[in-house]
Design a protein around this motif. Structure first.
Motif, mmCIF file in Angstrom:
data_model
loop_
_atom_site.group_PDB
_atom_site.id
_atom_site.type_symbol
_atom_site.label_atom_id
_atom_site.label_comp_id
_atom_site.label_asym_id
_atom_site.label_seq_id
_atom_site.Cartn_x
_atom_site.Cartn_y
_atom_site.Cartn_z
ATOM 1 N N ARG A 64 -15.818 2.713 -5.343
ATOM 2 C CA ARG A 64 -15.259 4.065 -5.214
ATOM 3 C C ARG A 64 -14.731 4.616 -6.541
ATOM 4 N NH1 ARG A 64 -11.902 3.484 0.541
ATOM 5 N NH2 ARG A 64 -13.761 3.103 1.849
ATOM 6 N N GLU A 65 -14.909 3.828 -7.594
ATOM 7 C CA GLU A 65 -14.498 4.220 -8.945
ATOM 8 C C GLU A 65 -12.991 4.419 -9.048
ATOM 9 O OE1 GLU A 65 -16.912 7.578 -10.041
ATOM 10 O OE2 GLU A 65 -18.675 6.333 -10.385
ATOM 11 N N TYR A 66 -12.234 3.581 -8.352
ATOM 12 C CA TYR A 66 -10.786 3.573 -8.511
ATOM 13 C C TYR A 66 -10.440 2.782 -9.775
ATOM 14 C CZ TYR A 66 -10.490 4.958 -3.543
ATOM 15 O OH TYR A 66 -10.615 5.609 -2.341
ATOM 16 N N ALA A 67 -9.258 3.013 -10.304
ATOM 17 C CA ALA A 67 -8.795 2.271 -11.481
ATOM 18 C C ALA A 67 -8.184 0.942 -11.031
ATOM 19 C CB ALA A 67 -7.759 3.081 -12.240
ATOM 20 N N ALA B 183 -2.423 13.781 -4.960
ATOM 21 C CA ALA B 183 -1.554 12.747 -4.407
ATOM 22 C C ALA B 183 -1.971 11.385 -4.948
ATOM 23 C CB ALA B 183 -1.622 12.759 -2.884
ATOM 24 N N GLU B 184 -1.033 10.692 -5.563
ATOM 25 C CA GLU B 184 -1.315 9.375 -6.117
ATOM 26 C C GLU B 184 -1.240 8.315 -5.024
ATOM 27 O OE1 GLU B 184 -2.328 9.118 -9.219
ATOM 28 O OE2 GLU B 184 -2.006 11.268 -9.507
ATOM 29 N N ARG B 185 -2.200 7.409 -5.020
ATOM 30 C CA ARG B 185 -2.250 6.313 -4.054
ATOM 31 C C ARG B 185 -2.405 4.996 -4.808
ATOM 32 N NH1 ARG B 185 -0.627 9.937 -1.417
ATOM 33 N NH2 ARG B 185 -1.626 10.966 0.361
ATOM 34 N N SER B 186 -1.962 3.910 -4.220
ATOM 35 C CA SER B 186 -2.101 2.621 -4.894
ATOM 36 C C SER B 186 -2.050 1.458 -3.905
ATOM 37 C CB SER B 186 -0.998 2.432 -5.946
ATOM 38 O OG SER B 186 0.258 2.284 -5.328
ATOM 39 N N ARG C 79 -7.156 14.391 -3.596
ATOM 40 C CA ARG C 79 -6.933 15.835 -3.663
ATOM 41 C C ARG C 79 -6.734 16.347 -2.244
ATOM 42 N NH1 ARG C 79 -10.487 14.834 -7.852
ATOM 43 N NH2 ARG C 79 -9.928 15.792 -9.858
ATOM 44 N N LEU C 80 -5.557 16.892 -1.996
ATOM 45 C CA LEU C 80 -5.224 17.422 -0.675
ATOM 46 C C LEU C 80 -5.123 18.937 -0.762
ATOM 47 C CD1 LEU C 80 -2.387 14.877 0.211
ATOM 48 C CD2 LEU C 80 -4.823 14.708 0.739
ATOM 49 N N PHE C 81 -5.687 19.607 0.204
ATOM 50 C CA PHE C 81 -5.660 21.072 0.215
ATOM 51 C C PHE C 81 -4.326 21.553 0.778
ATOM 52 C CE2 PHE C 81 -10.176 20.088 0.220
ATOM 53 C CZ PHE C 81 -10.613 20.909 -0.802
ATOM 54 N N GLY C 82 -3.654 22.406 0.007
ATOM 55 C CA GLY C 82 -2.368 22.952 0.438
ATOM 56 C C GLY C 82 -2.538 24.104 1.396
ATOM 57 N N THR C 83 -1.400 24.708 1.767
ATOM 58 C CA THR C 83 -1.441 25.805 2.735
ATOM 59 C C THR C 83 -1.855 27.121 2.091
ATOM 60 O OG1 THR C 83 0.922 26.151 2.344
ATOM 61 C CG2 THR C 83 0.309 24.741 4.203
ATOM 62 N N GLY C 84 -1.588 27.281 0.800
ATOM 63 C CA GLY C 84 -1.958 28.522 0.126
ATOM 64 C C GLY C 84 -3.447 28.595 -0.145
ATOM 65 N N GLU C 85 -3.951 29.771 -0.327
ATOM 66 C CA GLU C 85 -5.377 29.955 -0.554
ATOM 67 C C GLU C 85 -5.794 29.322 -1.884
ATOM 68 O OE1 GLU C 85 -8.673 33.570 -1.034
ATOM 69 O OE2 GLU C 85 -6.608 33.999 -0.415
ATOM 70 N N ILE D 67 0.846 -1.191 0.000
ATOM 71 C CA ILE D 67 0.000 0.000 0.000
ATOM 72 C C ILE D 67 0.883 1.244 0.000
ATOM 73 C CG2 ILE D 67 -1.854 1.248 1.164
ATOM 74 C CD1 ILE D 67 -2.561 -1.362 2.605
ATOM 75 N N HIS D 68 0.712 2.108 -0.988
ATOM 76 C CA HIS D 68 1.391 3.408 -1.035
ATOM 77 C C HIS D 68 0.390 4.457 -0.539
ATOM 78 C CE1 HIS D 68 5.044 2.275 -3.375
ATOM 79 N NE2 HIS D 68 4.264 1.248 -3.708
#
Length: 235
Positions: free
Chosen positions: A32-35, A63-66, A51-57, A6-7
């Protein structure tokens, strides 16, 4: 059994997964409609993007997960004869072990697999007992599907000198680098051994995307038809 890798957000986690756990991961991925792609060894690769929210506005980080599932006992190459034997077992709810002349054989309603072949199927982990009947292991089913859907792309033709009668090879092709009077063909064919995919990509990357989409469609259809309904309540 599978080796599970798991990554995730904090790194990589490795472990083992039973056939039941692997089935749950595949059905969850579909929901979940993953590939999902199957491997010729009888494994699977599940990928998705978070999708991760960054510190900037208003900034968003992708982020890729597998999750990789590789069988501890790969199915190996499945010959045409072996595929026929597996098709017999998969298509007959009466398939089971029996004894003949002191040796174990696989029998169905109207057929029988010899003892030597039966021993090979067992040793390779291609068949498992489910109650009083015999069925294909998950690795055998995934490996069969992946090997039946081997895809390929072709090398683009690249730069070529058109023939005299080629209407696209008319004068005016003034290109540097020794390519004056030449045309370029970057298209690449995308095909699958199953025959259902026969398409052209504008370049080889596009052709590879076509083959990837085909393999993922095949995997999703298999999970929906053969695995998800097994896990459904009351099934």
């Amino acid at each position: 059994m599978y080796r599970e890798t798991i990554h995730h957000a904090t790194g990589v986690t490795e472990g083992t997964a039973s056939e039941g756990h692997a089935t749950m991961l595949l059905t969850t991925a579909l929901r979940r409609e993953y590939a999902v792609e199957f491997t010729p060894a009888g494994g699977a690769l599940i990928t998705w993007t978070r999708r991760l929210f960054g510190t900037g506005e208003g900034s968003v980080v992708r982020a890729e997960r597998s999750i990789s599932l590789e069988p501890e006992m790969p199915v190996g190459n499945l010959s045409a004869t072996t595929r026929l034997d597996l098709d017999l077992i998969a298509g007959d709810r009466h398939a089971r072990y029996a004894e003949k002349d002191g040796r174990r054989v696989v029998t169905g309603l109207t057929w029988q697999i010899p003892a030597f072949t039966t021993a090979r199927l067992r040793a390779r982990g291609l068949v498992v007992e489910d109650g009083d009947r015999l069925r294909l292991s998950l690795t055998a089913r995934l490996g069969l599907l992946a090997q039946l859907h081997r895809t390929r792309t072709t090398e683009p033709k690249g730069w070529y000198r058109p023939s005299a009668g080629d209407p696209y090879g008319a004068a005016g092709l003034n290109r540097p680098g020794g390519r004056a009077g030449m045309l370029r063909d970057g298209t690449s064919a995308a095909t699958c051994a199953c025959g259902a995919l026969s398409a052209w990509g504008g370049d080889r990357d596009e052709a590879r995307r076509l083959t990837l989409a085909h393999r993922r469609e095949v995997a999703a259809a298999f999970i929906a038809e053969h695995l998800a309904r097994v896990e459904a309540p009351g099934a």
